[in-house]
Design a protein around this motif. Structure first.
Motif, short mmCIF file in Angstrom:
data_model
loop_
_atom_site.label_atom_id
_atom_site.label_comp_id
_atom_site.label_asym_id
_atom_site.label_seq_id
_atom_site.Cartn_x
_atom_site.Cartn_y
_atom_site.Cartn_z
N ALA A 108 0.93 -1.12 -0.02
CA ALA A 108 -0.04 0.18 0.02
C ALA A 108 0.88 1.18 -0.01
CB ALA A 108 -0.90 0.02 1.37
N SER A 109 1.93 1.24 0.78
CA SER A 109 2.99 2.58 0.74
C SER A 109 3.56 2.49 -0.35
CB SER A 109 3.80 2.40 1.99
OG SER A 109 4.61 1.45 1.96
N ALA A 110 4.09 1.48 -1.15
CA ALA A 110 4.56 1.58 -2.53
C ALA A 110 3.62 2.06 -3.42
CB ALA A 110 5.36 0.20 -2.73
N GLY A 111 2.56 1.46 -3.45
CA GLY A 111 1.47 2.02 -4.30
C GLY A 111 1.20 3.57 -4.13
N ALA A 112 1.02 3.86 -2.75
CA ALA A 112 0.63 5.44 -2.59
C ALA A 112 1.95 6.33 -3.12
CB ALA A 112 0.72 5.58 -1.27
N SER A 113 3.05 5.90 -3.07
CA SER A 113 4.19 6.63 -3.59
C SER A 113 4.24 6.66 -5.19
CB SER A 113 5.45 6.21 -3.17
OG SER A 113 5.88 4.80 -3.44
N GLU A 114 3.58 5.58 -5.73
CA GLU A 114 3.50 5.45 -7.33
C GLU A 114 2.47 6.30 -7.82
OE1 GLU A 114 6.01 1.32 -7.25
OE2 GLU A 114 4.41 1.40 -8.44
N SER A 115 1.45 6.68 -6.98
CA SER A 115 -0.01 6.97 -7.63
C SER A 115 0.05 8.39 -8.05
CB SER A 115 -0.81 6.87 -6.65
OG SER A 115 -0.61 7.49 -5.56
N GLY A 116 1.23 9.04 -7.94
CA GLY A 116 1.50 10.28 -8.47
C GLY A 116 1.51 11.45 -7.52
N GLN A 117 1.71 12.65 -7.90
CA GLN A 117 2.06 13.73 -6.92
C GLN A 117 0.76 14.39 -6.63
OE1 GLN A 117 4.88 16.50 -8.25
NE2 GLN A 117 6.58 14.92 -8.03
N GLN A 118 -0.27 14.17 -7.42
CA GLN A 118 -1.54 14.86 -6.97
C GLN A 118 -2.20 14.35 -5.76
OE1 GLN A 118 -4.44 14.76 -10.41
NE2 GLN A 118 -5.73 15.31 -9.08
N SER A 119 -2.25 13.11 -5.50
CA SER A 119 -2.80 12.71 -4.40
C SER A 119 -1.88 13.10 -3.06
CB SER A 119 -2.98 11.10 -4.55
OG SER A 119 -1.69 10.50 -4.58
N ARG A 120 -0.58 12.88 -3.31
CA ARG A 120 0.11 13.43 -2.14
C ARG A 120 -0.12 15.00 -1.87
NH1 ARG A 120 4.52 10.72 -4.45
NH2 ARG A 120 5.28 12.68 -5.05
N GLN A 121 -0.32 15.78 -2.78
CA GLN A 121 -0.36 17.02 -2.67
C GLN A 121 -1.53 17.49 -2.02
OE1 GLN A 121 0.73 18.64 -6.29
NE2 GLN A 121 3.09 18.41 -6.00
N GLN A 122 -2.66 16.85 -2.26
CA GLN A 122 -4.00 17.30 -1.86
C GLN A 122 -4.53 16.71 -0.37
OE1 GLN A 122 -7.33 17.99 -4.09
NE2 GLN A 122 -6.15 17.54 -5.80
N GLN A 123 -3.41 16.04 0.24
CA GLN A 123 -3.75 15.54 1.46
C GLN A 123 -3.29 16.43 2.69
OE1 GLN A 123 -5.37 12.71 1.79
NE2 GLN A 123 -5.23 12.66 -0.32
N PRO A 124 -3.97 16.88 3.59
CA PRO A 124 -3.74 17.81 4.63
C PRO A 124 -2.43 17.25 5.34
CG PRO A 124 -6.12 17.26 4.62
CD PRO A 124 -5.52 16.39 3.65
N GLY A 125 -1.65 18.13 5.85
CA GLY A 125 -0.43 17.78 6.20
C GLY A 125 0.03 18.58 7.47
N GLU A 126 1.52 18.65 7.46
CA GLU A 126 1.97 19.75 8.40
C GLU A 126 1.74 21.25 8.10
OE1 GLU A 126 6.09 18.67 8.93
OE2 GLU A 126 5.64 16.39 9.02
N ARG A 127 2.03 21.90 8.93
CA ARG A 127 1.97 23.35 8.73
C ARG A 127 3.19 23.76 7.83
NH1 ARG A 127 -2.83 24.50 10.78
NH2 ARG A 127 -3.20 24.33 12.90
N LEU A 128 2.81 24.79 7.00
CA LEU A 128 3.92 25.33 6.20
C LEU A 128 5.07 25.92 7.05
CD1 LEU A 128 1.63 26.92 3.64
CD2 LEU A 128 3.12 25.06 3.57
N ARG A 129 6.22 25.54 6.93
CA ARG A 129 7.28 26.02 7.72
C ARG A 129 7.77 27.33 7.55
NH1 ARG A 129 9.81 20.73 6.22
NH2 ARG A 129 9.05 19.29 7.75
N GLY A 130 8.08 28.02 8.86
CA GLY A 130 8.52 29.52 8.57
C GLY A 130 7.66 30.50 8.77
N GLU A 131 6.32 30.28 8.58
CA GLU A 131 5.41 31.27 8.55
C GLU A 131 4.64 31.17 9.79
OE1 GLU A 131 4.74 33.23 6.10
OE2 GLU A 131 6.22 32.27 4.73
#
Length: 189
Positions: free
Chosen positions: A21-44
């Motif tokens: 599953a983690s390998a599939g997630a990393s191969e699924s493209g950047q679109q799905s990674r970028q649209q996932q809520p995550g950490e705060r933006l650093r430095g702001e």
């Protein structure tokens, strides 16, 4: 003994599934990674709302966000990507349409409209090209690159990204209208 073997096989199967599953997630493209809520933006340090206020050209948007209750949700949540209509974008509407939209009589429609400008996850300008059809909080957007810069649903991005601790903001000089509410917008019913 059989019980230990069964448990060991189950654990091995679970680990193999998790690895796949983690390998599939990393191969699924950047679109799905970028649209996932995550950490705060650093430095702001400033919030999305503070960044909009400091920019000085999003006063109408801020009023609309507050009227619909989205301001509270966007203040600390996220991260978000906001395609933020400037005051100029609202000024380009006819007086009748602007009054109908911002009068407070139809906050449900106004909220749908505003949600159509918000993506979950922070997408920096360097990665906008990866998202050709991202899913906003309400509806799907179309992002494209032209000779003059980025466009969202044929509305040009009107300036550089603005960063806050929980969002990346792109000023736009137009409003993005969700497809499913086009015919029921204020002033049309």
């Amino acid at each position: 003994m059989i019980r230990r073997v069964t448990i060991a096989l189950l654990l091995a199967a679970l680990m193999a599934t998790a690895t796949a599953a983690s390998a599939g997630a990393s191969e699924s493209g950047q679109q799905s990674r970028q649209q996932q809520p995550g950490e705060r933006l650093r430095g702001e340090q400033r919030s999305l709302l503070q960044a909009l206020e400091e920019a000085g050209k999003f006063n109408t948007l801020l009023k609309a966000l507050r009227r619909t209750g989205l301001a509270e949700e966007l203040a600390d949540g996220g991260p978000w990507t906001l395609f933020a209509p400037t005051d100029r974008a609202f000024a380009q509407l006819s007086d009748q349409r602007r009054k109908a939209l911002l009068s407070g009589n139809d906050t449900a429609w106004l909220r749908k409209l505003l949600e159509h400008h918000i993506l979950p996850g922070a997408v920096p300008e360097s990665e906008l090209g990866v998202l050709s059809h991202p899913q906003a909080l309400n509806g799907q957007l179309r992002i494209s690159r032209t000779d003059s810069g980025w466009q969202v649903n044929d509305v040009p991005v009107a300036g550089s990204e603005i960063r806050s601790r929980n969002a990346i903001i792109y000023p736009i000089d137009g409003l993005l209208t969700p497809f499913d509410t086009t015919n029921i917008s204020p002033g049309n019913h």
